[in-house]
Design a protein around this motif. Structure first.
Motif, PDB file in Angstrom:
ATOM      1  N   LYS A   1       0.733  -1.233  -0.102  1.00  0.00           N
ATOM      2  CA  LYS A   1       0.028  -0.043   0.035  1.00  0.00           C
ATOM      3  C   LYS A   1       0.865   1.162  -0.012  1.00  0.00           C
ATOM      4  O   LYS A   1       0.831   2.425  -0.795  1.00  0.00           O
ATOM      5  N   TYR A   2       1.965   1.408   0.843  1.00  0.00           N
ATOM      6  CA  TYR A   2       2.909   2.341   0.881  1.00  0.00           C
ATOM      7  C   TYR A   2       3.594   2.345  -0.316  1.00  0.00           C
ATOM      8  O   TYR A   2       3.566   3.813  -1.020  1.00  0.00           O
TER       9      TYR A   2
ATOM     10  N   ASN B   1       1.218   3.891  -3.157  1.00  0.00           N
ATOM     11  CA  ASN B   1       1.059   5.338  -2.857  1.00  0.00           C
ATOM     12  C   ASN B   1       2.244   5.954  -3.314  1.00  0.00           C
ATOM     13  O   ASN B   1       2.234   7.174  -4.014  1.00  0.00           O
TER      14      ASN B   1
ATOM     15  N   ASN C   1       2.343   8.695  -6.485  1.00  0.00           N
ATOM     16  CA  ASN C   1       2.669  10.350  -6.143  1.00  0.00           C
ATOM     17  C   ASN C   1       3.797  10.582  -7.141  1.00  0.00           C
ATOM     18  O   ASN C   1       3.741  11.636  -7.795  1.00  0.00           O
TER      19      ASN C   1
END
Length: 680
Positions: free
Chosen positions: A344-345, A348, A352
């Motif tokens: 998930k990190y 993201n 970004n």
């Protein structure tokens, strides 16, 4: 005569211009260049889609672990009998950066860190050779030889799947094993390790008094079980002209068969295993305990294969969990919770960075539009996607992943990508606006500035090139920055000198921001794209519908917003900026003011250095960020029982609940002396 000679020299100078042969070759084969551009765009996009996603680059650090198990010995004995003799031989190893050792109860652990330029296979083999030399000095009663293994940082779990509910541990384990079989069948998954429960064990608690009364030994019981629970070949036979193999099958299938095993038969007296004591179906002595939010869980640690796409692996894991829930293979009363999901990190962060690249491209195109007009902006802006696509092809072939360093390097290079293309397009447009035809303007314009932009790009690359040879772990991590920049900027040079000339010579026209647009044609084109987008929304092909809708907005926005804005920028802002710069320059060049400006600049430089040195700013390897998880490590004294460690971990959990409001708390106890509590 001198005037005539000067006139002849000046006219000859005007007629002589450089010829940049690669550009001439591209212009002779424009169709080939157009096809090449399309091929590079398609393969670049495919390479981008297929590149494995990672947060950090894959760095191979040669770590070698030497583990030796010697049961029944204290840490002091392990140090003297095992660790020191091995360390003595390891001193002769070359390329070793650091050696650390730890001696525990019953076990010795030695970790070797080699220099990053030492291949892992060579480091592993050298360590094995030295350990073999040390075997003669080790105790003779070692059950197993020292284990020498390399340490792969890619083998850390990417997530943990926790199963808990109103079920026994054996039932939880059965569901976990079903998931394990499916997960390990994925091409991206290396291992799905079950934790929190030990292996099944059939326990036979023998009564010594019954042994003595029946005149039976432990060896008799062991032999009875060994020879009864066996499947073996019994030869061959010929039946119906066919040779068939015969096999006797006598494996235990249930607990009653084990209990009814005959241990001894003498004078008609039969002694069964059940007569000797209790036979129970249980588990090995607990060595691990896992608990999620105070509930006992069976845990699956998911490890991906090296080089696999971590995001694809995560998506497929979630799909398998959902498929088992929908099919009923995982009952509704069984809770399945995914923790420590690093993907998930990673997702993201990568999203970004990708969004930053897209926004940067749009801003660069906007600025080019204001200064150069729409058509020339497109010619120059072509360098951005094409340089990216070429870079993706090369980076993928080099075996790199799409990670933070690669994407950050592309963001860093984003502004420099269009430099070469801007110079080429602007020079070609200057000659074209002075009366040359498009082909002549392109040949002459590119040839005039080819070598200057090559030297300019080379000087930029030279600044980053030494970083490729940065040694150590930090160098292995940071080398992706200069390598990516070198690839991207070299690609932009190829685009500017080979691809751009083919497009400018074919499609270049004089910009006229004051010219009247055919409004009927404009609205007709906008309506066509708008109508084409509607069916795709009904078919739920949203990306294509959105793309056509965006084209519609660009057509309308270009006429009503961008053209007036570019016209105002070029007719009002740029002239004012030029006048302001001219006044400043004239002021700075009067009298002794140039010396004052140079002296002032030097004073500011000295002052800046002194100010920086006086502040004594600290140095951080990475910037401090607020953590999303808390790891609490517990290490208890030697000899502590696992149950005692479990009690301490529960006390730690209670303190955490009183202090924080965690999303979840996962406790993992892997040895009696050591435990880890994860809080999120």
């Amino acid at each position: 005569m001198s005037n005539i000679e000067n006139n002849n020299n000046s006219s000859n100078t005007e007629n002589i211009h450089r010829i940049f042969k690669p550009t001439y070759a591209a212009l002779k084969n424009k169709t080939t260049v157009f096809i090449l551009t399309a091929i590079l765009a398609v393969f670049g996009w495919l390479s981008y889609q297929q590149m494995p996603r990672e947060l950090n680059p894959e760095i191979v650090i040669p770590y070698v672990m030497i583990t030796t198990v010697y049961p029944g010995n204290s840490p002091v004995d392990i140090e003297n009998l095992i660790t020191r003799p091995i360390e003595k031989e390891l001193k002769n190893l070359k390329g070793v950066k650091n050696v650390s050792s730890s001696s525990y109860q019953d076990m010795s652990l030695i970790v070797l860190e080699f220099e990053t330029d030492v291949p892992v296979k060579q480091a592993l083999q050298d360590a094995k050779d030295q350990v073999d030399k040390a075997k003669s000095e080790l105790p003779d009663d070692l059950d197993n030889d020292p284990s020498v293994e390399d340490f792969d940082f890619e083998e850390f779990p990417i997530m943990s799947i926790n199963l808990y509910g109103d079920y026994s541990l054996s039932e939880l384990k059965r569901y976990a094993e079903k998931l394990q079989d499916e997960l390990e069948g994925l091409s991206e998954i290396s291992e799905a390790d079950i934790q929190g429960i030990d292996e099944r064990e059939i326990q036979i608690d023998v009564d010594p008094h019954m042994l003595e009364a029946s005149n039976v030994s432990f060896q008799d019981i062991e032999n009875a079980i060994r020879f009864e629970n066996v499947t073996m070949g019994a030869g061959e036979m010929v039946s119906d002209d066919t040779r068939r193999s015969i096999r006797t099958q006598a494996d235990y299938t249930n607990m009653n068969q084990i209990r009814n095993t005959i241990v001894k038969s003498e004078n008609g007296n039969i002694v069964y295993l059940r007569d000797m004591g209790n036979v129970t179906d249980g588990f090995q002595e607990r060595t691990t305990i896992s608990r999620l939010d105070k509930m006992p869980v069976v845990n699956l640690s998911i490890v991906k294969k090296s080089g696999a796409n971590v995001l694809d692996a995560s998506d497929k894991v979630y799909q398998i969990i959902q498929k088992n829930k929908d099919s009923g293979a995982i009952p509704s009363g069984l809770n399945v919770v995914v923790t420590d999901d690093n993907t998930k990190y990673i997702r993201n962060q990568i999203n970004n960075l990708e969004n930053s690249i897209i926004m940067g491209m749009l801003l660069v195109m906007f600025i080019l539009y204001l200064f150069m007009g729409p058509r020339n902006a497109l010619f120059s802006g072509l360098a951005i996607p094409m340089s990216m696509f070429i870079s993706f092809i090369i980076i993928k072939q080099m075996g790199y992943t799409l990670n933070f360093m690669v994407l950050f390097s592309m963001i860093l290079a984003l502004g420099m990508l269009v430099d070469n293309a801007i110079v080429v397009v602007e020079n070609v447009y200057r000659l074209y606006s002075h009366g040359s035809d498009a082909m002549t303007a392109t040949k002459k314009g590119v040839s005039e500035i080819a070598y200057p932009i090559i030297s300019s790009t080379a000087t930029t690359l030279a600044a980053f090139f030494p970083l490729v040879f940065w040694k150590g772990i930090m160098g292995e991590f940071m080398k992706f920055l200069p390598i990516t920049l070198i690839i991207v900027l070299s690609s932009s040079l190829f685009v500017a000198l080979i691809l751009n000339p083919a497009f400018t010579s074919t499609f270049m026209k004089l910009e006229n921001l004051h010219g009247k647009k055919n409004m009927r044609k404009l609205w007709r084109n906008a309506a066509i794209f708008a109508i084409l987008s509607i069916p795709f929304y009904f078919m739920k092909v949203y990306w294509l519908g959105n793309l056509l809708a965006v084209v519609t907005l660009i057509i309308i926005g270009n006429h009503y917003i961008m053209r007036p804005l570019a016209r105002a920028f070029q007719e009002h802002f740029i002239p004012r900026m030029e006048k302001s710069y001219e006044k400043t320059l004239a002021f700075a060049l009067k009298g002794r003011k140039p010396w004052l400006f140079v002296t002032g600049t030097f004073i500011v430089l000295v002052f800046s250095i002194m100010f920086f040195m006086s502040r004594q700013s600290g140095v951080l390897f990475f910037p401090d960020v607020d953590p999303t998880s808390v790891y609490i490590t517990m290490e208890l004294p030697v000899g502590t029982d696992l149950d005692r460690t479990n009690k301490v971990s529960k006390q730690v959990e209670s303190i955490v609940y009183k202090t924080l409001e965690p999303i979840w708390i996962l406790s993992s106890l892997s040895t009696p002396l050591w435990g880890l509590v994860k809080v999120r």
